[in-house]
Design a protein around this motif. Structure first.
Motif, PDB file in Angstrom:
ATOM      1  N   LYS A 176     -12.335   3.721  12.654  1.00 34.16           N
ATOM      2  CA  LYS A 176     -12.552   2.713  11.605  1.00 34.16           C
ATOM      3  C   LYS A 176     -11.559   2.943  10.466  1.00 34.16           C
ATOM      4  N   GLN A 177     -11.380   4.205  10.107  1.00 33.82           N
ATOM      5  CA  GLN A 177     -10.443   4.515   9.022  1.00 33.82           C
ATOM      6  C   GLN A 177      -9.012   4.150   9.403  1.00 33.82           C
ATOM      7  N   MET A 178      -8.676   4.359  10.683  1.00 35.02           N
ATOM      8  CA  MET A 178      -7.317   4.019  11.119  1.00 35.02           C
ATOM      9  C   MET A 178      -7.074   2.522  10.978  1.00 35.02           C
ATOM     10  N   ILE A 179      -8.084   1.729  11.327  1.00 34.89           N
ATOM     11  CA  ILE A 179      -7.948   0.278  11.213  1.00 34.89           C
ATOM     12  C   ILE A 179      -7.732  -0.101   9.747  1.00 34.89           C
ATOM     13  N   VAL A 180      -8.572   0.484   8.884  1.00 34.03           N
ATOM     14  CA  VAL A 180      -8.440   0.187   7.454  1.00 34.03           C
ATOM     15  C   VAL A 180      -7.067   0.625   6.956  1.00 34.03           C
ATOM     16  N   THR A 181      -6.653   1.820   7.366  1.00 28.57           N
ATOM     17  CA  THR A 181      -5.363   2.347   6.924  1.00 28.57           C
ATOM     18  C   THR A 181      -4.235   1.414   7.343  1.00 28.57           C
ATOM     19  N   TYR A 182      -4.235   1.041   8.619  1.00 27.51           N
ATOM     20  CA  TYR A 182      -3.136   0.221   9.131  1.00 27.51           C
ATOM     21  C   TYR A 182      -3.097  -1.148   8.442  1.00 27.51           C
ATOM     22  N   PHE A 183      -4.244  -1.851   8.449  1.00 31.21           N
ATOM     23  CA  PHE A 183      -4.219  -3.212   7.908  1.00 31.21           C
ATOM     24  C   PHE A 183      -4.067  -3.222   6.383  1.00 31.21           C
ATOM     25  N   ALA A 184      -4.673  -2.250   5.712  1.00 31.70           N
ATOM     26  CA  ALA A 184      -4.527  -2.211   4.256  1.00 31.70           C
ATOM     27  C   ALA A 184      -3.064  -1.970   3.883  1.00 31.70           C
ATOM     28  N   ARG A 185      -2.395  -1.098   4.625  1.00 32.79           N
ATOM     29  CA  ARG A 185      -0.993  -0.839   4.305  1.00 32.79           C
ATOM     30  C   ARG A 185      -0.126  -2.077   4.580  1.00 32.79           C
ATOM     31  N   GLN A 186      -0.395  -2.749   5.696  1.00 32.42           N
ATOM     32  CA  GLN A 186       0.343  -3.977   5.993  1.00 32.42           C
ATOM     33  C   GLN A 186       0.122  -5.004   4.884  1.00 32.42           C
ATOM     34  N   LEU A 187      -1.156  -5.154   4.493  1.00 30.75           N
ATOM     35  CA  LEU A 187      -1.493  -6.118   3.451  1.00 30.75           C
ATOM     36  C   LEU A 187      -0.717  -5.804   2.168  1.00 30.75           C
ATOM     37  N   PHE A 188      -0.775  -4.549   1.777  1.00 32.19           N
ATOM     38  CA  PHE A 188      -0.129  -4.160   0.526  1.00 32.19           C
ATOM     39  C   PHE A 188       1.398  -4.378   0.596  1.00 32.19           C
ATOM     40  N   ASN A 189       2.015  -3.857   1.666  1.00 37.88           N
ATOM     41  CA  ASN A 189       3.470  -3.962   1.780  1.00 37.88           C
ATOM     42  C   ASN A 189       3.936  -5.414   1.826  1.00 37.88           C
ATOM     43  N   GLN A 190       3.233  -6.216   2.641  1.00 35.98           N
ATOM     44  CA  GLN A 190       3.691  -7.600   2.800  1.00 35.98           C
ATOM     45  C   GLN A 190       3.423  -8.436   1.554  1.00 35.98           C
ATOM     46  N   ARG A 191       2.370  -8.096   0.836  1.00 40.27           N
ATOM     47  CA  ARG A 191       2.113  -8.807  -0.421  1.00 40.27           C
ATOM     48  C   ARG A 191       3.172  -8.416  -1.446  1.00 40.27           C
ATOM     49  N   ARG A 192       3.500  -7.137  -1.480  1.00 39.25           N
ATOM     50  CA  ARG A 192       4.514  -6.651  -2.413  1.00 39.25           C
ATOM     51  C   ARG A 192       5.845  -7.357  -2.156  1.00 39.25           C
ATOM     52  N   ASP A 193       6.143  -7.586  -0.866  1.00 37.19           N
ATOM     53  CA  ASP A 193       7.396  -8.251  -0.517  1.00 37.19           C
ATOM     54  C   ASP A 193       7.279  -9.776  -0.541  1.00 37.19           C
ATOM     55  N   GLY A 194       6.124 -10.271  -0.984  1.00 38.88           N
ATOM     56  CA  GLY A 194       5.951 -11.721  -1.094  1.00 38.88           C
ATOM     57  C   GLY A 194       5.851 -12.444   0.238  1.00 38.88           C
ATOM     58  N   LYS A 195       5.513 -11.721   1.314  1.00 40.76           N
ATOM     59  CA  LYS A 195       5.481 -12.359   2.633  1.00 40.76           C
ATOM     60  C   LYS A 195       4.131 -12.997   2.944  1.00 40.76           C
ATOM     61  N   ILE A 196       3.089 -12.577   2.255  1.00 38.56           N
ATOM     62  CA  ILE A 196       1.765 -13.173   2.502  1.00 38.56           C
ATOM     63  C   ILE A 196       1.149 -13.655   1.189  1.00 38.56           C
ATOM     64  N   ALA A 197       0.094 -14.469   1.330  1.00 42.71           N
ATOM     65  CA  ALA A 197      -0.551 -15.078   0.163  1.00 42.71           C
ATOM     66  C   ALA A 197      -1.307 -14.020  -0.660  1.00 42.71           C
ATOM     67  N   PRO A 198      -1.547 -14.313  -1.942  1.00 38.92           N
ATOM     68  CA  PRO A 198      -2.414 -13.440  -2.734  1.00 38.92           C
ATOM     69  C   PRO A 198      -3.759 -13.288  -2.029  1.00 38.92           C
ATOM     70  N   PHE A 199      -4.301 -12.096  -2.060  1.00 39.01           N
ATOM     71  CA  PHE A 199      -5.538 -11.893  -1.307  1.00 39.01           C
ATOM     72  C   PHE A 199      -6.541 -11.039  -2.064  1.00 39.01           C
ATOM     73  N   ILE A 200      -7.781 -11.091  -1.572  1.00 40.65           N
ATOM     74  CA  ILE A 200      -8.845 -10.225  -2.061  1.00 40.65           C
ATOM     75  C   ILE A 200      -9.266  -9.359  -0.878  1.00 40.65           C
ATOM     76  N   PHE A 201      -9.168  -8.073  -1.037  1.00 38.69           N
ATOM     77  CA  PHE A 201      -9.480  -7.137   0.042  1.00 38.69           C
ATOM     78  C   PHE A 201     -10.804  -6.454  -0.293  1.00 38.69           C
ATOM     79  N   VAL A 202     -11.803  -6.723   0.536  1.00 35.23           N
ATOM     80  CA  VAL A 202     -13.158  -6.253   0.249  1.00 35.23           C
ATOM     81  C   VAL A 202     -13.514  -5.107   1.198  1.00 35.23           C
ATOM     82  N   VAL A 203     -13.912  -3.992   0.642  1.00 32.97           N
ATOM     83  CA  VAL A 203     -14.240  -2.839   1.487  1.00 32.97           C
ATOM     84  C   VAL A 203     -15.710  -2.477   1.311  1.00 32.97           C
ATOM     85  N   GLU A 204     -16.511  -2.748   2.341  1.00 33.89           N
ATOM     86  CA  GLU A 204     -17.922  -2.333   2.352  1.00 33.89           C
ATOM     87  C   GLU A 204     -17.958  -0.842   2.673  1.00 33.89           C
TER      88      GLU A 204
END
Ligand SMILES: Nc1ncnc2c1ncn2[C@@H]1O[C@H](COP(=O)(O)OP(=O)(O)OP(=O)(O)O)[C@@H](O)[C@H]1O
Ligand SMILES: [Mg+2]
Length: 348
Positions: A176-204
């Motif tokens: 579960k942590q690996m999934i969070v790690t991988y997708f959270a990093r992709q989200l952060f990097n791609q948002r930083r580079d302006g490749k994806i839309a602004p997002f809200i990342f919710v972690v239960e």
């Protein structure tokens, strides 16, 4: 409110997930002209999958579960791969880096098996080879990895879409942590580079993904969540951390959440912790927290001038119950055994 990060804190059963569902409804119902964020939720108990079947919201919801979540070995940068092997030493990681770069220069797509062969045939010391190979084999044995990475960022991040990453069927916390790690990093990097839309990342269950104090082996995803907490705001990457154990939640991440939504909390240690970490919360207000009822919440921090007590409205969407009630399970089991008996009789 979502311009800054949010923490939703309370004991179990006080209505955190319910409140979160109501927030999702509000975000999905937002008028088109106002702009809609992409929402991605890490859902460890399949609590939000019901949204996909909902009449009103279903068409703006995508659920990704064990059947359609996977990571390709070759999609991992060396850095990301090393994030999955926290016990790696600097010397070992230099060797691995060299091997991966070499493999990359020859092949774009490769699997862990090919990486193992590359390590085996490299010039590095036998002992180093053995440890590296055992780690890579350890990763290879997890169901999480395959030849493809799914979902793609384009599927996961769409303005106005709620994407539920249902990780409930992955058995180990590490996966579960690996999934969070991988997708959270992709989200952060791609948002930083302006490749994806602004997002809200919710972690239960944020204390499981971003814990305070455990060794890094037990907290693969902590670093990236803390990075989003510290730097995400600049790039319109918002974080919502939900936890029933605030005391076990990384203080670095928690202190970056400018708005706290607090439901009922009874444990004195947790209360003390919340009192210290929530700005604008004086001791008189803290005293009222154990008395909150289910559905009552205290909002403190930047989104409001002073602590505000709210009643969470009833939800419009249907609730999802994963699995079946106990009684139903008993009946199902009984029916199944009967069938088996019949089969046996027919066989004899
Ligand atoms: N505002 C509300 N109105 C009506 N019912 C509510 C409200 N908030 C919560 N409930 C009910 O209370 C129960 C517990 O709520 P919920 O699952 O959201 O708690 P939780 O804080 O997420 O618990 P956990 O920490 O175990 O995940 C649910 O059955 C839910 O339907
Ligand atoms: Mg919950």
């Amino acid at each position: 409110m979502f311009q800054k990060h949010i923490a939703i804190l309370a004991i179990s059963g006080s209505g955190k997930s319910y409140l979160t569902s109501v927030l999702f409804e509000e975000l999905l119902d937002r008028m088109e002209e106002l702009g809609k964020p992409a929402i991605i939720v890490i859902d460890p108990h399949a609590e939000y999958v019901g949204f996909a079947k909902d009449k009103r919201y279903g068409q703006s919801v995508k659920v990704f579960d064990k059947k359609n979540i996977s990571i390709a070995a070759s999609a991992l940068s060396t850095y990301q791969l090393m994030e999955f092997i926290p016990q790696i030493s600097p010397a070992q990681s230099r060797e691995l880096y060299g091997i991966i770069e070499n493999l990359r220069s020859k092949k774009r797509q490769y699997g862990f098996k090919e990486l193992v062969t590359a390590i085996e045939t490299s010039e590095i010391k036998r002992v180093t080879k053995d440890v590296l190979i055992s780690w890579i084999m350890g990763l290879e044995s997890k169901d999480l990895f395959s030849n493809y990475t799914r979902p793609s960022m384009a599927e996961l991040v769409k303005p106005g879409q709620l994407s539920v990453l249902d990780v409930s069927d992955f058995v180990s916390m590490k996966e579960k942590q690996m999934i969070v790690t991988y997708f959270a990093r992709q989200l952060f990097n791609q948002r930083r580079d302006g490749k994806i839309a602004p997002f809200i990342f919710v972690v239960e269950e944020a204390h499981n993904f971003c814990p305070e104090g455990t060794r890094k082996e037990g907290a693969l995803s902590r670093r990236i969540i803390e990075t989003i907490a510290r730097e995400g705001r600049k790039f319109h990457a918002s974080l919502v951390l939900i936890s029933q154990r605030p005391i076990q939640l990384s203080t670095t991440a928690l202190s970056q959440c400018n708005t706290h939504i607090i439901l009922r909390v009874t444990n004195p240690y947790d209360l003390d912790h919340i009192g210290k970490s929530s700005e604008g919360l004086n001791s008189d207000v803290v005293k009222t927290i154990p008395g909150l009822r289910v559905g009552e919440a205290l909002i403190v921090g930047e989104a409001v001038n002073h602590p505000v007590l709210v009643r969470v409205r009833g939800r419009k969407s249907q609730k999802s119950e994963k699995g079946i009630p106990f009684e139903e399970a008993l009946l199902k089991y009984k029916a199944k055994t009967k069938e088996k008996e019949k089969d046996m009789e027919a066989f004899m």
